[in-house]
Write a protein that holds these residues in place. Structure first.
Motif, PDB file in Angstrom:
ATOM      1  N   THR A  33      50.063  17.897 116.025  1.00 55.83           N
ATOM      2  CA  THR A  33      50.263  17.659 117.454  1.00 55.83           C
ATOM      3  C   THR A  33      48.960  17.633 118.246  1.00 55.83           C
ATOM      4  OG1 THR A  33      50.626  20.040 117.749  1.00 55.83           O
ATOM      5  CG2 THR A  33      52.578  18.653 117.425  1.00 55.83           C
ATOM      6  N   GLU A  34      47.836  17.807 117.589  1.00 58.56           N
ATOM      7  CA  GLU A  34      46.559  17.726 118.295  1.00 58.56           C
ATOM      8  C   GLU A  34      46.316  16.299 118.775  1.00 58.56           C
ATOM      9  OE1 GLU A  34      43.504  19.085 115.743  1.00 58.56           O
ATOM     10  OE2 GLU A  34      44.066  21.196 115.860  1.00 58.56           O
ATOM     11  N   PRO A  35      45.640  16.112 119.908  1.00 60.72           N
ATOM     12  CA  PRO A  35      45.360  14.751 120.387  1.00 60.72           C
ATOM     13  C   PRO A  35      44.508  13.975 119.388  1.00 60.72           C
ATOM     14  CG  PRO A  35      44.951  16.384 122.111  1.00 60.72           C
ATOM     15  CD  PRO A  35      45.161  17.146 120.839  1.00 60.72           C
ATOM     16  N   LEU A  36      44.809  12.696 119.258  1.00 57.42           N
ATOM     17  CA  LEU A  36      44.014  11.845 118.379  1.00 57.42           C
ATOM     18  C   LEU A  36      42.632  11.627 118.987  1.00 57.42           C
ATOM     19  CD1 LEU A  36      46.728   9.228 117.406  1.00 57.42           C
ATOM     20  CD2 LEU A  36      45.761  10.996 115.933  1.00 57.42           C
ATOM     21  N   THR A  42      57.368  34.128 101.586  1.00 59.93           N
ATOM     22  CA  THR A  42      58.133  33.942 102.824  1.00 59.93           C
ATOM     23  C   THR A  42      57.284  34.211 104.048  1.00 59.93           C
ATOM     24  OG1 THR A  42      60.107  34.625 101.626  1.00 59.93           O
ATOM     25  CG2 THR A  42      60.227  34.636 104.033  1.00 59.93           C
ATOM     26  N   ARG A  43      56.400  35.201 103.935  1.00 58.69           N
ATOM     27  CA  ARG A  43      55.539  35.495 105.088  1.00 58.69           C
ATOM     28  C   ARG A  43      54.476  34.441 105.291  1.00 58.69           C
ATOM     29  NH1 ARG A  43      56.004  40.639 102.789  1.00 58.69           N
ATOM     30  NH2 ARG A  43      53.975  40.393 101.765  1.00 58.69           N
ATOM     31  N   SER A  44      53.942  33.841 104.189  1.00 59.97           N
ATOM     32  CA  SER A  44      52.863  32.854 104.327  1.00 59.97           C
ATOM     33  C   SER A  44      53.377  31.474 104.703  1.00 59.97           C
ATOM     34  CB  SER A  44      52.078  32.757 103.011  1.00 59.97           C
ATOM     35  OG  SER A  44      52.912  32.292 101.962  1.00 59.97           O
ATOM     36  N   ARG A  45      54.634  31.167 104.384  1.00 54.47           N
ATOM     37  CA  ARG A  45      55.144  29.824 104.675  1.00 54.47           C
ATOM     38  C   ARG A  45      55.199  29.518 106.165  1.00 54.47           C
ATOM     39  NH1 ARG A  45      57.615  25.764 102.143  1.00 54.47           N
ATOM     40  NH2 ARG A  45      59.181  24.532 103.271  1.00 54.47           N
ATOM     41  N   PRO A  46      55.703  30.408 107.011  1.00 53.09           N
ATOM     42  CA  PRO A  46      55.685  30.092 108.452  1.00 53.09           C
ATOM     43  C   PRO A  46      54.289  29.873 109.000  1.00 53.09           C
ATOM     44  CG  PRO A  46      57.198  31.892 108.011  1.00 53.09           C
ATOM     45  CD  PRO A  46      56.438  31.657 106.754  1.00 53.09           C
ATOM     46  N   ALA A  47      53.310  30.649 108.509  1.00 50.40           N
ATOM     47  CA  ALA A  47      51.936  30.458 108.980  1.00 50.40           C
ATOM     48  C   ALA A  47      51.404  29.097 108.566  1.00 50.40           C
ATOM     49  CB  ALA A  47      51.047  31.569 108.433  1.00 50.40           C
ATOM     50  N   PHE A  48      51.718  28.693 107.319  1.00 46.40           N
ATOM     51  CA  PHE A  48      51.253  27.386 106.848  1.00 46.40           C
ATOM     52  C   PHE A  48      51.903  26.263 107.647  1.00 46.40           C
ATOM     53  CE2 PHE A  48      52.338  23.757 104.104  1.00 46.40           C
ATOM     54  CZ  PHE A  48      51.069  23.279 103.848  1.00 46.40           C
ATOM     55  N   MET A  49      53.227  26.374 107.858  1.00 45.71           N
ATOM     56  CA  MET A  49      53.926  25.336 108.602  1.00 45.71           C
ATOM     57  C   MET A  49      53.466  25.283 110.050  1.00 45.71           C
ATOM     58  SD  MET A  49      55.742  23.833 106.419  1.00 45.71           S
ATOM     59  CE  MET A  49      56.708  22.816 107.520  1.00 45.71           C
ATOM     60  N   ALA A  50      53.159  26.448 110.623  1.00 37.68           N
ATOM     61  CA  ALA A  50      52.670  26.466 112.002  1.00 37.68           C
ATOM     62  C   ALA A  50      51.308  25.797 112.106  1.00 37.68           C
ATOM     63  CB  ALA A  50      52.590  27.901 112.512  1.00 37.68           C
ATOM     64  N   ALA A  51      50.423  26.067 111.126  1.00 36.60           N
ATOM     65  CA  ALA A  51      49.101  25.433 111.142  1.00 36.60           C
ATOM     66  C   ALA A  51      49.219  23.933 110.971  1.00 36.60           C
ATOM     67  CB  ALA A  51      48.229  26.029 110.045  1.00 36.60           C
ATOM     68  N   ARG A  52      50.109  23.500 110.081  1.00 33.95           N
ATOM     69  CA  ARG A  52      50.296  22.060 109.864  1.00 33.95           C
ATOM     70  C   ARG A  52      50.877  21.393 111.107  1.00 33.95           C
ATOM     71  NH1 ARG A  52      50.511  18.851 105.386  1.00 33.95           N
ATOM     72  NH2 ARG A  52      51.810  16.994 105.519  1.00 33.95           N
ATOM     73  N   SER A  53      51.846  22.046 111.737  1.00 33.80           N
ATOM     74  CA  SER A  53      52.437  21.490 112.954  1.00 33.80           C
ATOM     75  C   SER A  53      51.424  21.425 114.079  1.00 33.80           C
ATOM     76  CB  SER A  53      53.636  22.345 113.360  1.00 33.80           C
ATOM     77  OG  SER A  53      54.182  21.885 114.565  1.00 33.80           O
ATOM     78  N   SER A  54      50.565  22.438 114.177  1.00 33.57           N
ATOM     79  CA  SER A  54      49.531  22.428 115.211  1.00 33.57           C
ATOM     80  C   SER A  54      48.555  21.288 115.004  1.00 33.57           C
ATOM     81  CB  SER A  54      48.801  23.769 115.217  1.00 33.57           C
ATOM     82  OG  SER A  54      47.737  23.753 116.131  1.00 33.57           O
ATOM     83  N   ALA A  55      48.159  21.051 113.733  1.00 30.51           N
ATOM     84  CA  ALA A  55      47.233  19.953 113.448  1.00 30.51           C
ATOM     85  C   ALA A  55      47.872  18.597 113.744  1.00 30.51           C
ATOM     86  CB  ALA A  55      46.780  20.013 111.995  1.00 30.51           C
ATOM     87  N   SER A 112      42.355  12.731 109.367  1.00 33.28           N
ATOM     88  CA  SER A 112      42.766  13.158 108.034  1.00 33.28           C
ATOM     89  C   SER A 112      43.962  14.093 108.175  1.00 33.28           C
ATOM     90  CB  SER A 112      41.615  13.875 107.311  1.00 33.28           C
ATOM     91  OG  SER A 112      41.221  15.028 108.035  1.00 33.28           O
ATOM     92  N   GLY A 113      44.606  14.344 107.065  1.00 32.43           N
ATOM     93  CA  GLY A 113      45.701  15.297 107.039  1.00 32.43           C
ATOM     94  C   GLY A 113      46.909  14.810 107.820  1.00 32.43           C
ATOM     95  N   PRO A 114      47.554  15.711 108.560  1.00 35.56           N
ATOM     96  CA  PRO A 114      48.801  15.342 109.260  1.00 35.56           C
ATOM     97  C   PRO A 114      48.614  14.273 110.326  1.00 35.56           C
ATOM     98  CG  PRO A 114      48.544  17.737 109.137  1.00 35.56           C
ATOM     99  CD  PRO A 114      47.248  17.145 108.712  1.00 35.56           C
ATOM    100  N   GLN A 115      47.376  14.068 110.825  1.00 40.38           N
ATOM    101  CA  GLN A 115      47.161  13.075 111.881  1.00 40.38           C
ATOM    102  C   GLN A 115      47.088  11.645 111.343  1.00 40.38           C
ATOM    103  OE1 GLN A 115      43.638  14.367 114.059  1.00 40.38           O
ATOM    104  NE2 GLN A 115      44.962  15.099 115.696  1.00 40.38           N
ATOM    105  N   THR A 116      46.976  11.489 110.035  1.00 36.28           N
ATOM    106  CA  THR A 116      46.825  10.151 109.469  1.00 36.28           C
ATOM    107  C   THR A 116      48.027   9.267 109.789  1.00 36.28           C
ATOM    108  OG1 THR A 116      45.500  11.078 107.665  1.00 36.28           O
ATOM    109  CG2 THR A 116      46.405   8.877 107.345  1.00 36.28           C
TER     110      THR A 116
END
Length: 266
Positions: free
Chosen positions: A59-62, A44-57, A181-185
């Motif tokens: 929303t980064e500019p292409l 439970t503690r690691s999931r928010p950190a993972f989701m936050a990192a994925r969301s940050s990636a 790569s990743g979420p930006q694809t």
């Protein structure tokens, strides 16, 4: 009972159930729930950190290297938008039959469908940027052929050639996946798809505006649509020239390097 005796008498065999444990070695009753609670707490503690990192990636500019790829797709498909809106009427004025008008309209999509696999394969061998530049040059020549042609056969030939080089749309999609790569694809692929559709949507409006502009300049009616195709050729040529300038060359080198890394990783 922890154990059950089978058979009569004291010699009966003992069937040990999986939960049979000696009281001396049995773990505390609350040990398993504690371990389970600890694991759930860590997850439970690691999931928010993972989701936050994925969301940050996500929303980064292409990267800016994606811009020339989308421009190349837009420049090629705007000619298709001009054609599907104005070419049937133009060919009818030239005396073309309904069959010839339908052939000129459909041969673009047929050529694009047939040539897509070949162009993607060539881009994997010779580089995405090179194939995209060749397709831009082909789109320029195809638009000029349609603009210069006064016969149905010439227009059908120009449309077929335009479809062959418009098969570069999946090449542009492959180049986009090489860069990101990743979420930006998903975002990068949506940009390429949006550029493709934008060309088809803007094309009819651009055709109407250009024909009206040439009419106000005194251009004869049979030549107005030809001038619109010439303007489409100029746009494709401008994007091609921009791609071979120093800035565009650096972007192409970035695309090639990303494709090489992707190939090495695969």
């Amino acid at each position: 009972a922890a154990c059950v005796a089978l058979g009569g008498g004291g010699g009966g065999a003992l069937l040990k159930r999986p939960w049979c444990r000696l009281s001396a070695s049995a773990p505390p009753a609350n040990a398993a729930p504690e371990r389970l609670g600890a694991r759930l707490g860590a997850a439970t503690r690691s999931r928010p950190a993972f989701m936050a990192a994925r969301s940050s990636a996500a929303t980064e500019p292409l990267p800016p290297t994606l811009l020339p790829i989308t421009f190349s797709v837009f420049a090629q498909m705007i000619g298709e938008g001009i054609a599907i809106s104005s070419l049937p009427l133009h060919m009818t004025l030239l005396g073309a039959s309904p069959l010839e008008v339908g052939l000129a309209t459909s041969c673009f999509s047929v050529a694009q469908m047939v040539c897509c696999p070949a162009l993607v394969s060539l881009s994997s061998r010779f580089g995405r940027a090179l194939v995209l530049r060749v397709c831009l040059g082909g789109a320029t020549l195809s638009s000029l052929l349609i603009a210069a042609s006064g016969s149905t056969a010439g227009i059908v030939t120009g449309r077929f050639c335009a479809g062959v080089f418009a098969a570069s749309v999946p090449v542009a999609q492959a180049a986009a996946t090489d860069i990101v790569s990743g979420p930006q694809t998903a975002r990068a692929l949506s940009r390429v798809s949006a550029a493709n559709q934008a060309g088809v949507v803007v094309g009819p409006a651009a055709s109407a505006l250009l024909i009206g502009l040439f009419a106000s300049c005194g251009v004869a009616p049979p030549l107005r649509l030809r001038c619109a195709f010439a303007a489409s050729a100029v746009l494709s040529l401008a994007v091609l020239v921009a791609s071979v300038l120093p800035g565009g060359r650096r972007n192409a080198e970035s695309v090639a390097a990303a494709a090489a890394r992707e190939g090495a990783g695969g």
